[in-house]
Design a protein around this motif. Sequence first.
Motif, PDB file in Angstrom:
ATOM      1  N   MET A 271      19.161  -4.881  -6.858  1.00 49.62           N
ATOM      2  CA  MET A 271      19.823  -4.145  -7.936  1.00 49.62           C
ATOM      3  C   MET A 271      19.924  -2.664  -7.602  1.00 49.62           C
ATOM      4  N   VAL A 272      20.264  -2.353  -6.357  1.00 50.31           N
ATOM      5  CA  VAL A 272      20.413  -0.968  -5.914  1.00 50.31           C
ATOM      6  C   VAL A 272      21.729  -0.825  -5.166  1.00 50.31           C
ATOM      7  N   ASP A 273      22.240   0.420  -5.106  1.00 51.38           N
ATOM      8  CA  ASP A 273      23.487   0.635  -4.373  1.00 51.38           C
ATOM      9  C   ASP A 273      23.191   0.868  -2.892  1.00 51.38           C
ATOM     10  N   LYS A 274      24.203   1.205  -2.126  1.00 51.66           N
ATOM     11  CA  LYS A 274      24.045   1.366  -0.683  1.00 51.66           C
ATOM     12  C   LYS A 274      23.103   2.516  -0.323  1.00 51.66           C
ATOM     13  N   GLU A 275      22.986   3.483  -1.219  1.00 50.77           N
ATOM     14  CA  GLU A 275      22.114   4.632  -0.965  1.00 50.77           C
ATOM     15  C   GLU A 275      20.720   4.429  -1.544  1.00 50.77           C
ATOM     16  N   GLY A 276      20.463   3.212  -2.050  1.00 50.20           N
ATOM     17  CA  GLY A 276      19.148   2.901  -2.587  1.00 50.20           C
ATOM     18  C   GLY A 276      18.912   3.390  -4.001  1.00 50.20           C
ATOM     19  N   ARG A 277      19.970   3.852  -4.665  1.00 49.91           N
ATOM     20  CA  ARG A 277      19.824   4.328  -6.039  1.00 49.91           C
ATOM     21  C   ARG A 277      19.957   3.175  -7.020  1.00 49.91           C
ATOM     22  N   ILE A 278      19.232   3.268  -8.113  1.00 45.28           N
ATOM     23  CA  ILE A 278      19.241   2.223  -9.133  1.00 45.28           C
ATOM     24  C   ILE A 278      20.134   2.665 -10.285  1.00 45.28           C
ATOM     25  N   GLU A 279      21.147   1.898 -10.537  1.00 44.19           N
ATOM     26  CA  GLU A 279      22.054   2.232 -11.628  1.00 44.19           C
ATOM     27  C   GLU A 279      21.319   2.117 -12.972  1.00 44.19           C
ATOM     28  N   GLY A 280      21.408   3.157 -13.767  1.00 44.18           N
ATOM     29  CA  GLY A 280      20.813   3.120 -15.093  1.00 44.18           C
ATOM     30  C   GLY A 280      19.314   3.352 -15.131  1.00 44.18           C
ATOM     31  N   ILE A 281      18.733   3.915 -14.058  1.00 48.59           N
ATOM     32  CA  ILE A 281      17.283   4.137 -14.053  1.00 48.59           C
ATOM     33  C   ILE A 281      16.874   5.136 -15.143  1.00 48.59           C
ATOM     34  N   GLY A 282      17.786   6.046 -15.483  1.00 44.91           N
ATOM     35  CA  GLY A 282      17.492   6.997 -16.554  1.00 44.91           C
ATOM     36  C   GLY A 282      17.261   6.281 -17.880  1.00 44.91           C
ATOM     37  N   ARG A 283      18.067   5.256 -18.150  1.00 44.17           N
ATOM     38  CA  ARG A 283      17.906   4.490 -19.384  1.00 44.17           C
ATOM     39  C   ARG A 283      16.628   3.653 -19.351  1.00 44.17           C
ATOM     40  N   VAL A 284      16.269   3.188 -18.164  1.00 40.92           N
ATOM     41  CA  VAL A 284      15.025   2.411 -18.021  1.00 40.92           C
ATOM     42  C   VAL A 284      13.825   3.289 -18.349  1.00 40.92           C
ATOM     43  N   LEU A 285      13.793   4.485 -17.783  1.00 40.89           N
ATOM     44  CA  LEU A 285      12.679   5.393 -18.028  1.00 40.89           C
ATOM     45  C   LEU A 285      12.657   5.879 -19.477  1.00 40.89           C
ATOM     46  N   MET A 286      13.839   6.060 -20.048  1.00 42.45           N
ATOM     47  CA  MET A 286      13.901   6.455 -21.456  1.00 42.45           C
ATOM     48  C   MET A 286      13.363   5.332 -22.349  1.00 42.45           C
ATOM     49  N   SER A 287      13.691   4.087 -22.009  1.00 38.53           N
ATOM     50  CA  SER A 287      13.181   2.947 -22.771  1.00 38.53           C
ATOM     51  C   SER A 287      11.656   2.908 -22.709  1.00 38.53           C
ATOM     52  N   ASP A 288      11.122   3.154 -21.524  1.00 37.87           N
ATOM     53  CA  ASP A 288       9.676   3.185 -21.330  1.00 37.87           C
ATOM     54  C   ASP A 288       9.039   4.281 -22.182  1.00 37.87           C
ATOM     55  N   ALA A 289       9.679   5.448 -22.213  1.00 35.80           N
ATOM     56  CA  ALA A 289       9.152   6.580 -22.977  1.00 35.80           C
ATOM     57  C   ALA A 289       9.178   6.299 -24.477  1.00 35.80           C
ATOM     58  N   VAL A 290      10.283   5.733 -24.956  1.00 38.56           N
ATOM     59  CA  VAL A 290      10.394   5.390 -26.379  1.00 38.56           C
ATOM     60  C   VAL A 290       9.355   4.338 -26.749  1.00 38.56           C
ATOM     61  N   ALA A 291       9.136   3.374 -25.848  1.00 40.08           N
ATOM     62  CA  ALA A 291       8.151   2.319 -26.096  1.00 40.08           C
ATOM     63  C   ALA A 291       6.743   2.900 -26.215  1.00 40.08           C
ATOM     64  N   THR A 292       6.414   3.869 -25.365  1.00 40.10           N
ATOM     65  CA  THR A 292       5.099   4.516 -25.426  1.00 40.10           C
ATOM     66  C   THR A 292       4.907   5.255 -26.738  1.00 40.10           C
ATOM     67  N   THR A 293       5.922   6.010 -27.152  1.00 35.25           N
ATOM     68  CA  THR A 293       5.840   6.776 -28.398  1.00 35.25           C
ATOM     69  C   THR A 293       5.699   5.858 -29.603  1.00 35.25           C
ATOM     70  N   THR A 294       6.516   4.818 -29.642  1.00 35.66           N
ATOM     71  CA  THR A 294       6.463   3.858 -30.747  1.00 35.66           C
ATOM     72  C   THR A 294       5.138   3.107 -30.744  1.00 35.66           C
ATOM     73  N   GLY A 295       4.685   2.716 -29.544  1.00 36.41           N
ATOM     74  CA  GLY A 295       3.426   1.986 -29.427  1.00 36.41           C
ATOM     75  C   GLY A 295       2.247   2.779 -29.959  1.00 36.41           C
ATOM     76  N   ALA A 296       2.249   4.100 -29.725  1.00 34.30           N
ATOM     77  CA  ALA A 296       1.162   4.949 -30.226  1.00 34.30           C
ATOM     78  C   ALA A 296       1.114   4.928 -31.746  1.00 34.30           C
ATOM     79  N   LEU A 297       2.275   4.919 -32.382  1.00 32.98           N
ATOM     80  CA  LEU A 297       2.325   4.856 -33.842  1.00 32.98           C
ATOM     81  C   LEU A 297       1.819   3.508 -34.351  1.00 32.98           C
ATOM     82  N   LEU A 298       2.049   2.460 -33.568  1.00 29.91           N
ATOM     83  CA  LEU A 298       1.590   1.124 -33.947  1.00 29.91           C
ATOM     84  C   LEU A 298       0.083   0.961 -33.738  1.00 29.91           C
ATOM     85  N   GLY A 299      -0.492   1.830 -32.902  1.00 31.65           N
ATOM     86  CA  GLY A 299      -1.927   1.744 -32.619  1.00 31.65           C
ATOM     87  C   GLY A 299      -2.231   1.188 -31.252  1.00 31.65           C
TER      88      GLY A 299
END
Length: 436
Positions: A271-299
Amino acid sequence: MLKKLFGFDPTQHKVRTEIVAGVTTFLTMAYILAVNPGIFNALADQGMPTSAVFTATALAAIVGTLVMAIYAKKPFGLAPGMGLNAFFVFTVCLGMGYNWQFALTAVFIEGILFILLSLFKIRELIANTIPVGMKAAISAGIGLFIAFIGLKNCGIIVADETTFVALGNFGNHATLLSIVGILLTGMLIVQKVRGGILWGILITTLVGIPLGVTHFNGVADIPPSIAPIFCQLEWRNIFTPDMLIVVLTFLFVDLFDTVGTVVGVSMKAGMVDKEGRIEGIGRVLMSDAVATTTGALLGASTTTTYVESAAGVGQGGRTGLTAFAIACCFALALFLSPLFLAIPASATGPALVIVGVMMASNVVKVDWDNYCESIPAFLTMILMPLCYSISDGIMLGIVMYVLMNVCAGKKGIKKISPTMWVLFVIFILRYVQKSL
């Protein structure tokens, strides 16, 4: 509809394949539902009920994975991460003496910072701040720490006044069951059984019934309430040096773990292009960040992308539909709390040992012939279990890295990034303040 929601293209993907991939990933990471409450059981007498932690763990996994499915449209599963949960319990709460509300606040702040870093695209800069060898050492050290906790929970390693630690009593039924669990889980992993860790936990739990170690109180029930730990943030200590250290540790470990997992799994799946870049990695990391923030509120402790997602990707999962299937499985498991909470430490301990082995495999990435790299890396790894502290291992390792390269002269000094100098000063000041 599926294409808009999950990036599913019927000309390239199959619904059955995506769902099977999701179930496969769930089976490989569902052990967290048993292991995480087991780790947090150490805080039960401080007002953090194990049953509530189970619910928070499942909910954090559901929310985080749904965000990954719909926003990032990638086949990755998320849940409270191993290593960071141990740091939360054994370092921040039991080691540094702070309450769990303080630790949850640190996780929440780390999530907000991760969101900002993702928005302003600074994450690559931070990821490149710490040398590859130190990153590998941090991962391997956490693996050793987790394995040590597992062996301690199993009763295989016990306290000793003379030698500090010693072998436990193998005649004890719980300890004997743990040894069986390690062998059984190891055998399943060797045989490449999907969900080997989870099956190892479940089978060991069943073996524990005739030994009197396992006690069941049902299989299914309404999920335990998270009211005791929901939105329990504490703001009075946020401007302290310790809060800074804790937040930075959460942030760095989460960042490196997520980037490494996403890159590794994506490359394995092509799932990478010819230069080894991952399309949409910014959205993946943002999802991870949102999950951490939400998870902290959940306990829940830091929620992160699981490397076990590689199992589902190996089954052909390529879109957010795979992640949606993972979330659905966690939602179903939410109603099986009596089953997961009945699992004894003798069954979850072996899982910690096996996960520790997997994390320690990164030790091969350390340049052992370069002592400016290997000495700090070794100290980072060995101090985590010996000090019973992930943060002390990281901080002292970074301090030693800077000092060793300064001793190496101009060539070594050039290797030290400005951010590493800043961390060096912060950590030195922290230990000076601690010693006063």
